[in-house]
Motif scaffolding. Structure first.
Motif, short mmCIF file in Angstrom:
data_model
loop_
_atom_site.label_atom_id
_atom_site.label_comp_id
_atom_site.label_asym_id
_atom_site.label_seq_id
_atom_site.Cartn_x
_atom_site.Cartn_y
_atom_site.Cartn_z
N VAL A 34 0.90 -1.29 0.03
CA VAL A 34 -0.22 -0.14 -0.10
C VAL A 34 0.86 1.25 -0.02
O VAL A 34 1.61 1.34 0.62
N PHE A 35 0.57 2.04 -0.72
CA PHE A 35 1.13 3.44 -0.96
C PHE A 35 0.52 4.50 -0.28
O PHE A 35 -0.27 5.14 -0.69
N ALA A 36 0.97 4.67 1.06
CA ALA A 36 0.34 5.60 2.04
C ALA A 36 0.03 6.96 1.37
O ALA A 36 1.35 7.58 0.94
N GLY A 37 -0.96 7.84 1.33
CA GLY A 37 -0.94 9.02 0.97
C GLY A 37 -1.06 9.41 -0.47
O GLY A 37 -1.30 10.65 -1.04
N LEU A 38 -0.95 8.57 -1.29
CA LEU A 38 -0.71 8.74 -2.70
C LEU A 38 -2.11 8.54 -3.05
O LEU A 38 -3.08 7.57 -2.75
N VAL A 39 -2.32 9.55 -4.20
CA VAL A 39 -3.73 9.85 -4.75
C VAL A 39 -3.57 9.69 -6.07
O VAL A 39 -2.76 10.48 -6.80
N LEU A 75 -2.03 -1.84 -5.69
CA LEU A 75 -1.90 -0.48 -5.24
C LEU A 75 -3.24 -0.04 -4.54
O LEU A 75 -4.50 -0.34 -5.20
N LYS A 76 -3.53 0.07 -3.28
CA LYS A 76 -4.69 0.44 -2.51
C LYS A 76 -4.78 1.95 -2.34
O LYS A 76 -5.56 2.43 -1.58
N SER A 77 -4.13 3.02 -2.95
CA SER A 77 -4.27 4.33 -3.07
C SER A 77 -5.72 4.92 -3.59
O SER A 77 -5.98 4.04 -4.50
N ARG A 78 -6.05 5.81 -2.99
CA ARG A 78 -7.41 6.29 -3.74
C ARG A 78 -7.31 6.89 -5.20
O ARG A 78 -6.35 7.51 -5.50
N GLN A 96 5.76 9.52 -7.60
CA GLN A 96 5.32 8.07 -7.45
C GLN A 96 4.83 7.50 -8.72
O GLN A 96 3.91 6.54 -8.45
#
Length: 285
Positions: free
Chosen positions: A17-22, A74-77, A240
């Motif tokens: 999971v790439f935290a904070g990535l939209v 990828l679980k980013s929004r 990213q």
């Protein structure tokens, strides 16, 4: 062994999971509105069938775009950003204002852009065909006409949709009206300012669709071929972007290997067996 979408997505949830990535992806504003109406609050990651009448190619692609990223780990929004036109979408992609395109775009419109990565084409040569759509009462009259007279009718499209415009000119249509947006095309046919418009086929019993409260049906027996590849594209310079591209590459391959993309296109009517014997409209025909 058949693997369900649920199982595939469950496996994907164990990936990084790439935290904070939209993930910001451009979508034509009208398509985004149709997409939100189609979802009706459903989670796009759980949708595995597109046989209902509301499904259409561009809506299906937005769902597959998100599923590919999720399956790839990828679980980013994902944030779809409304774009006023196709030209603006391509421009913002190339400039890096947005990371990706939510819908596929024509690969030939990206030639020479070294800062982009694009998926394999979702359509093979000859796959992309469209119908000549008009009001039911008008089509009842047009189907009695010779093709030469049909080519003299007013048909509306957009010159920024280069493949559509070229397909019509190559087919010999004489009176092409140029507007910018799909909803306006539908309204022009609905109010009689145009006789016909190009549209992908649908899965309804009569291949019809209804937009802007206007029902349109195809001219039976005829179809138009659009040349080129259709790809999802990503700007490699976006922060990213590498993680996003790698996830999409992996997820796309999974969807392609399982035949999900072609099945989805068939279920929504875009790939349509019922028009396989219809004649291609060509210059001189």
């Amino acid at each position: 062994m058949k693997i369900s979408l649920f199982v595939v997505l469950l496996i994907a949830f164990s990936q990084p999971v790439f935290a904070g990535l939209v993930v910001k992806a451009a979508v034509a504003q009208d398509v985004l509105e149709y997409y939100n109406k189609y979802l009706k609050g459903r989670d796009p990651l759980t949708i595995d069938s597109f046989k209902d009448p509301g499904a259409r190619r561009d809506i299906v692609e937005l769902i597959l775009f998100q599923q590919a990223l999720s399956i790839g780990g990828l679980k980013s929004r994902v944030e779809f950003v409304g774009s006023p036109s196709y030209t603006r979408t391509v421009m913002e992609l190339k400039s890096g204002s947005i990371l990706a395109t939510g819908n596929t775009i024509w690969s030939q419109d990206l030639e020479g852009a070294d800062n982009l990565w694009s998926s394999p084409s979702t359509v093979r040569p000859g796959d992309f065909v469209a119908g000549l759509y008009g009001k039911p009462d008008s089509i009842a009259k047009f189907k009695k006409m010779e093709i030469g007279k049909i080519k003299k009718l007013n048909i509306v499209t957009s010159s920024v949709w280069k493949s559509d415009y070229k397909a019509l000119t190559d087919a010999g249509f004489k009176n092409i009206l140029d507007v910018q947006h799909w909803p306006l095309m539908v309204r022009m046919v609905g109010n009689g300012r145009a006789d016909l418009m190009l549209s992908s086929f649908r899965s309804t019993d009569d291949l019809s669709f209804t937009d802007e409260d206007i029902k349109l049906v195809p001219l039976p027996g005829y179809k138009v071929a659009l040349a080129g590849g259709r790809v999802w594209s990503f700007n490699k310079d976006f922060p990213q972007s590498n993680q996003v591209i790698q996830a999409f590459r992996k997820g796309y391959k999974n969807l392609e290997d399982r035949g999900t993309i072609r099945r989805a296109y068939k279920e929504c009517g875009f790939f349509n067996e019922r028009v396989k014997d219809w004649k291609f409209v060509r210059a001189g025909s």
